[in-house]
Scaffold this motif. Structure first.
Motif, short mmCIF file in Angstrom:
data_model
loop_
_atom_site.label_atom_id
_atom_site.label_comp_id
_atom_site.label_asym_id
_atom_site.label_seq_id
_atom_site.Cartn_x
_atom_site.Cartn_y
_atom_site.Cartn_z
N LYS A 141 34.21 -2.39 6.46
CA LYS A 141 33.16 -1.77 5.90
C LYS A 141 33.63 -1.44 4.52
N VAL A 142 34.68 -0.66 4.35
CA VAL A 142 35.33 -0.09 3.08
C VAL A 142 35.98 -1.40 2.41
N GLY A 143 36.56 -2.15 3.32
CA GLY A 143 37.16 -3.33 2.67
C GLY A 143 36.40 -4.40 2.05
N ALA A 144 35.12 -4.47 2.44
CA ALA A 144 34.16 -5.31 2.24
C ALA A 144 33.74 -4.91 0.76
N GLY A 145 33.30 -3.51 0.70
CA GLY A 145 32.74 -2.87 -0.24
C GLY A 145 33.77 -2.95 -1.49
N MET A 146 34.88 -2.79 -1.20
CA MET A 146 36.10 -2.92 -2.34
C MET A 146 36.04 -4.13 -2.95
N ALA A 191 30.56 -0.80 17.07
CA ALA A 191 31.47 -1.27 16.02
C ALA A 191 31.63 -2.47 15.73
N TRP A 192 31.22 -3.54 16.68
CA TRP A 192 31.12 -5.00 16.45
C TRP A 192 30.16 -5.24 15.51
N ALA A 196 31.48 -7.14 12.18
CA ALA A 196 31.18 -8.65 12.16
C ALA A 196 30.26 -8.62 10.86
N LYS A 197 29.32 -7.76 10.68
CA LYS A 197 28.75 -7.90 9.06
C LYS A 197 29.59 -7.58 7.87
N ALA A 198 30.39 -6.90 7.89
CA ALA A 198 31.16 -6.59 6.73
C ALA A 198 32.16 -7.70 6.71
N LEU A 199 33.05 -8.13 7.53
CA LEU A 199 33.56 -9.67 7.51
C LEU A 199 33.06 -10.91 7.19
N ALA A 200 31.89 -11.08 7.83
CA ALA A 200 30.82 -12.29 7.47
C ALA A 200 30.60 -12.24 5.65
N ARG A 247 21.16 1.42 21.63
CA ARG A 247 19.99 0.93 20.85
C ARG A 247 20.21 -0.71 20.72
N PRO A 248 19.29 -1.38 20.11
CA PRO A 248 19.44 -2.63 19.97
C PRO A 248 20.56 -2.72 19.15
N VAL A 249 21.23 -4.05 19.30
CA VAL A 249 22.32 -4.52 18.52
C VAL A 249 21.85 -5.37 17.15
N ASP A 250 22.42 -4.82 16.11
CA ASP A 250 22.16 -5.40 14.92
C ASP A 250 22.79 -6.94 14.74
N THR A 251 21.95 -7.98 15.11
CA THR A 251 22.19 -9.47 14.98
C THR A 251 22.21 -9.98 13.63
N ALA A 252 22.18 -9.22 12.61
CA ALA A 252 21.80 -9.98 11.25
C ALA A 252 22.72 -11.42 11.06
N VAL A 253 24.05 -11.04 11.47
CA VAL A 253 25.11 -12.17 11.26
C VAL A 253 24.93 -13.38 11.85
N LEU A 254 23.95 -13.62 13.03
CA LEU A 254 23.87 -14.73 13.70
C LEU A 254 23.44 -15.99 12.78
#
Length: 301
Positions: A141-146, A191-192, A196-200, A247-254
């Motif tokens: 997450k920090v890497g994607a932000g930077m 954590a996935w 996954a969102k950050a790397l996508a 809780r439900p998994v965030d699947t926005a990267v699908l």
């Protein structure tokens, strides 16, 4: 144009307007710099509405949030997850909206991004005040932000941006390797979703800004990780194997993976989850939108 003509995207846009549009309570509220996690949400959605509608009022509204954040002394105070999200949201906001702001307003935001983001990032990567483990979701997450900050401000602070891009991409290598060899995430299901969102987003940014993802998307396990949340989520939430919140998994990267994997079912699944209220609408649903219909399974790439 698609947001006005395609039925499902039009419906998503109306939901976005209802929550963050000019008549919403959030739009009419005061800046929330005291709550940086909430700020990430506001920055993304106000600037996204500007990109969809072209109404400059959203740029002015997001500027108020950005200026309030600029006054905060320590953006990393709420931990690496929020810090990474904030850097990405600020970078996207600046990139999408800065041409509407005055030179003085832009300069204030640019100085804040240098002070609170780029310089802090270089200190982190050089071993000072490190707040994450290599290859972890927080590191992603920090890497994607930077990376987003560096690409956005490369013309303004070229030397600092070049150093930061080099450090961030080296750290991101470990984050992609974490999905090897089969796309699984040993850290946890939740954590996935962060990783996954950050790397996508990192892959998409590099492709758009540089014309290449420099081989990141080809790392073993990255394409396969799209299926990880499908197999590990239960009706009551994520499979809790590391004492995480159920809780439900965030699947926005699908939808991102649907196009890359030529698997329309991934986009259809995400669309169904939103329609049935199982998941919450995310800005990435707009950025990675794939126009597919039920029964369609074309080569999307």
């Amino acid at each position: 144009k698609a947001a006005k003509t395609l039925p499902d995207l039009k419906e998503m846009t109306e939901s976005l307007k209802a929550a963050y549009g000019k008549k919403s309570n959030l739009f009419l509220s005061e800046p929330m710099a005291h709550d940086l996690a909430k700020e990430c949400e506001l920055l993304w959605n106000f600037s996204l509405l500007y990109r969809i509608t072209g109404e400059k009022l959203y740029c002015e509204r997001v500027l108020a949030e950005a200026l309030a954040i600029a006054e905060e002394e320590d953006w990393s105070k709420e931990g690496p997850a929020v810090y990474g999200d904030l850097l990405l949201a600020l970078a996207v906001t600046y990139d999408w909206c800065h041409h509407v702001w005055t030179e003085g307003q832009k300069a204030r935001i640019e100085r804040a991004l240098l002070r609170g983001g780029m310089r802090v990032g270089l200190d982190f990567y050089n071993g000072k005040n490190k707040i994450w483990r290599r290859g972890s979701a927080f590191a992603a997450k920090v890497g994607a932000g930077m990376l987003a900050l560096s690409l956005t401000l490369a013309d303004i602070y070229p030397e600092t941006a070049l150093k930061l891009i080099d450090r961030a991409m080296r750290q991101l290598e470990d984050c992609f390797t974490a999905f090897s060899p089969d796309g699984g995430c040993a850290e946890s299901v939740l954590a996935w979703e962060q990783q996954a969102k950050a790397l996508a987003v990192a892959v998409a940014m590099l492709e758009k800004a540089c014309g290449s993802d420099y081989g990141f998307a080809a790392f073993p396990g990255f394409s396969a990780t799209a299926y990880f949340p499908i197999y590990t989520e239960t009706p009551s939430g994520a499979w809790n194997y590391h004492d995480c919140e159920s809780r439900p998994v965030d699947t926005a990267v699908l939808s991102f993976f649907a196009k890359r994997n030529a698997d329309a079912d991934l986009a259809l699944m995400r669309r169904a989850q939103l329609a049935e209220g199982q998941k919450t609408l995310d800005p990435l649903d707009f950025l990675f939108y794939v126009p597919v219909k039920k029964g369609q399974n074309l080569h999307l790439a």
